[in-house]
Scaffold this motif. Structure first.
Motif: not given
Ligand code: SF4
Length: 710
Positions: A6, A8, A11-12, A41-42, A173-176
């Motif tokens: 990603c 952004y 977390l990448q 966003k990803g 901010t980094m849901p995963p």
């Molecule tokens: S949490 Fe969202 S913005 Fe951050 S790297 Fe993963 S997909 Fe991209």
């Protein structure tokens, strides 16, 4: 199909890009940090491709007319090089400055630092990562002798017993990453969230603690006071693996819970509950993020929480210790390879003669010609155009006009320059002020490495060709270096630049010398330090020793000071800023992606405060600080403290409000708290049954007193 990551946050997340006709689709990809999941966003990250706003030709401004005119790359680079050379000849090498970004690849950050020191001979280079993780970096270096965001893989979260998140809203901010909290709780672990707002992360907490912004440090002092008073300090660990505890012990002795309550607003019972939870756990993990760090006391706040973790004997134990959740995509790598004012590649100090000698050899220059330490990010920007400051600025990967604190003052400084050059993919608010705008590639159009929040070096692979007229930042840097007759090699091939970077980092704290593109592909990334190609990399730090010469961690005594700007009759509430799920940083990219909701900035206010100022949900309010003002709709929510207002910072104007006071150690601005006044824009004109304005008289709870430590 191209496996990549990603564009952004830190977390990448791994993703696969697939070409479908002219379109580029994002597909799920199993990668350890996200296991196939992506946030909004990803999933929508290819949305900038083909936008009509994409820059595809260099632009040069005619200062007489203000018009930007399209020119060729050669003409633009010739002009920039000639102006930089003239400014250097007239005013000295430090007349030219560079501002980089925490989203640039390691290769770009490395070559940008080299451009500054070798081609321009300037010490004036820093980057926006200074505003992101620098307080945690400063604290990590002081306490552990090394700064790597997380000293363990993110998934270790699941195996701890108590996780304390201080100033992090990772669920948004980094849901995963939030799945780790859920799995931790499923196996019986506890989550503690410390935040002035009850966020989606706080809603997942077993214990939610809501201090006044700027008082996290006092909370940590109080927690350590109780841990010590209750006899829960791991004395054997403290004896064997640390130094400096006795001074810290004396410092926290007077931070009894009722005093903590007076300073932080957190009830003494909650302070005790938090301390009991930590004291009774076998494994404790404390993670800080921007909420704790973006303060004039940010470094000390992180040190206070590290002291808690050390007193419990956690750092170096499996699934335990302290870590920082970095923010920008390459916030970690960006500060390791030389675009920071005080660093050379490999996290080497620019003031260390041995480091200068090593890097000088790699660059093929006399170490004596490498400039010394320059100004930090905000100090650099506030010096622009002044008698002693730089006369030109080149900006890569940053949208300063939106992201700098006290943004009006910074914008004035940018406008005072003799030359402003901005490289970007779209006409950002900063590019719109530039004398020369250079159109550069975006992430899917180029390859390069990033270092994620775990210290895992990952590889973004090129999936598609850039539009005609667009060049990579590496081309830009090499083109300028050639025109400035810079010695040494200036490759535009990312893998070749990485090979040089590896040599430059060999023997440094962030040693990448054993990492190759092929290894990254084969091993799902490689954790630094990795000093040889047959070295496995280092997913976990500190198991046997810390990075100080004696192998011990340092307890460092710190004191609560409170925010730089106290509330007053004129500015009676605390303003804090942060993020929303659908936007990223200054929004230059995400605000242009149609699939992402963009409702603009808003002001979160508690119903008590809304009642007092006569504001209603959705209606505009005016928010003022000593530096500027803005209007935005009110969001009346019970999830925020009545004495605090929150504004997300992704939109132009929000940072007109924020305070540019700096942390004395990290030089981090105090984004997270300042004094503000809020008023309804409509209350004075609103019709009432008797034709008069009625301002509801609902008293605010008095703010906790600010108290100096005894
Ligand atoms: S949490 Fe969202 S913005 Fe951050 S790297 Fe993963 S997909 Fe991209």
């Amino acid at each position: 199909m191209t496996d990549t990551h990603c564009p952004y946050c830190s977390l990448q997340c791994g993703m696969t890009l697939q070409r479908k006709g002219p379109a580029l689709e994002v597909l799920e990809r199993s990668f350890p940090v996200n296991e196939g999941a992506l946030c909004r966003k990803g999933w929508t990250s290819t949305g900038l491709r083909g936008t009509r706003e994409r820059l595809t030709t260099p632009l040069v401004r005619d200062r007489a007319t203000g018009e930007l005119t399209a020119v060729g790359w050669d003409e633009a680079l010739d002009l920039i090089a000639a102006r930089l050379s003239a400014l250097r000849a007239e005013h000295g090498a430090d007349a030219n400055a560079i501002f980089g970004g925490g989203g640039l690849t390691n290769e770009k950050a490395y070559l940008l630092g080299k451009l500054a020191r070798v081609a321009l001979g300037t010490s004036q280079i820093d980057y926006n990562g200074r505003w992101c993780m620098s307080s945690a970096a400063s604290a990590g270096n002081q306490a552990f002798g090394i700064d790597r965001g997380l000293p363990f893989p993110l998934a270790d979260i699941e195996q701890t017993d108590v996780l304390v998140l201080v100033g992090s809203n990772l669920a948004e901010t980094m849901p995963p990453a939030a799945r780790h909290l859920d799995r931790l709780r499923e196996r019986g672990g506890k989550v503690v969230v410390v935040d002035p707002r009850l966020t989606p992360t706080g809603e997942r907490a077993d214990l939610f603690v809501q201090p006044l912004p700027g008082t996290d440090l006092a909370l940590a002092l109080g927690v350590l006071h109780l841990i010590d008073a209750g006899g829960s300090v791991d004395e054997a660990y403290v004896q064997e693996r640390t130094t400096g505890f006795e001074e810290v012990r004396r410092g926290v002795a007077s931070w009894w819970p009722e005093r903590v309550e007076r300073v932080t607003g957190v009830e003494a019972a909650d302070v005790r509950a938090l301390a009991d939870l930590l004291a009774g756990a076998e494994k404790v993990m404390v993670l800080t993020a921007r909420g704790a760090e973006q303060h004039t006391t940010g470094t000390d706040t992180v040190l206070a929480w590290i002291n808690v973790a050390l007193a419990l004997g956690m750092p170096g134990r499996p699934a335990a210790g302290y870590g920082c959740l970095t923010g920008q995509g390459n916030g970690q790598g960006g500060r390791e390879h030389g675009q920071k004012a005080d660093q050379l590649p490999g996290y080497r100090s620019i003031e260390d003669p041995a480091a200068r000698a090593h890097v000088g050899r790699v660059w093929g220059v006399d170490p004596a010609t490498i400039p010394g330490k320059g100004r930090s990010a905000y100090e650099l920007l506030s010096a622009l155009g002044t008698a002693d400051g730089p006369r030109s600025l080149m900006v890569l990967g940053s949208n300063i006009v939106v992201s700098a604190p006290n943004a009006l003052a910074v914008t004035e400084r940018l406008q005072s320059l003799d030359l402003l050059v901005v490289a970007d993919i779209v006409m950002s608010e900063t590019a719109a002020l530039a004398d020369v705008v250079l159109p550069v590639t975006q992430w899917a159009e180029e390859s390069g490495t990033m270092t994620n929040l775990e210290g895992r070096v990952i590889l973004r692979e090129r999936a598609i060709s850039p539009p005609a007229g667009v060049r990579s930042d590496l081309d830009l840097i090499a083109g300028l270096a050639a025109r400035l007759d810079a010695p040494g090699g200036w490759s535009t091939d990312p893998e070749e630049v990485f090979t040089e970077l590896r040599a430059a980092t060999a023997g440094g704290r962030a040693d990448y010398s054993g990492i190759t593109y092929d290894r990254i592909r084969a091993e799902d990334g490689v954790f630094w330090p990795c000093p040889a190609e047959d070295h496995a990399g280092t997913p976990r730090l500190f198991a046997d020793s810390f990075a100080h010469p004696d192998g011990r961690a340092r307890f460092i005594a710190v004191e609560h000071r409170g925010p730089a700007e106290a509330v007053s009759a004129a500015y009676p509430v605390h303003l804090t800023t942060g993020r929303v799920l659908a936007q990223y940083q200054s929004g230059a990219q995400t605000r242009r992606i149609r699939e992402l909701p963009d409702d603009g900035a808003f002001v979160e206010v508690h119903p008590l405060l809304a009642g007092r100022i006569g504001a209603r949900d959705g209606e505009p309010v005016l928010i003022r600080t000593a530096r500027g003002e803005m209007k935005a709709p009110a969001r009346v929510v019970t999830t925020i403290r009545p004495d605090v207002v929150f504004v997300p910072f992704h939109w132009v104007g929000v940072n007109k409000l924020t305070n540019d006071a700096l942390d004395p150690s990290s030089r981090m601005p105090e984004f997270k708290v300042c004094a503000a006044a809020v008023e309804s824009c409509l209350v004075a004109s609103r019709d009432t049954p008797d034709g008069r304005t009625h301002r509801p008289q609902i008293a605010l709870q008095p703010a906790p007193s600010r108290e100096a430590p005894a």
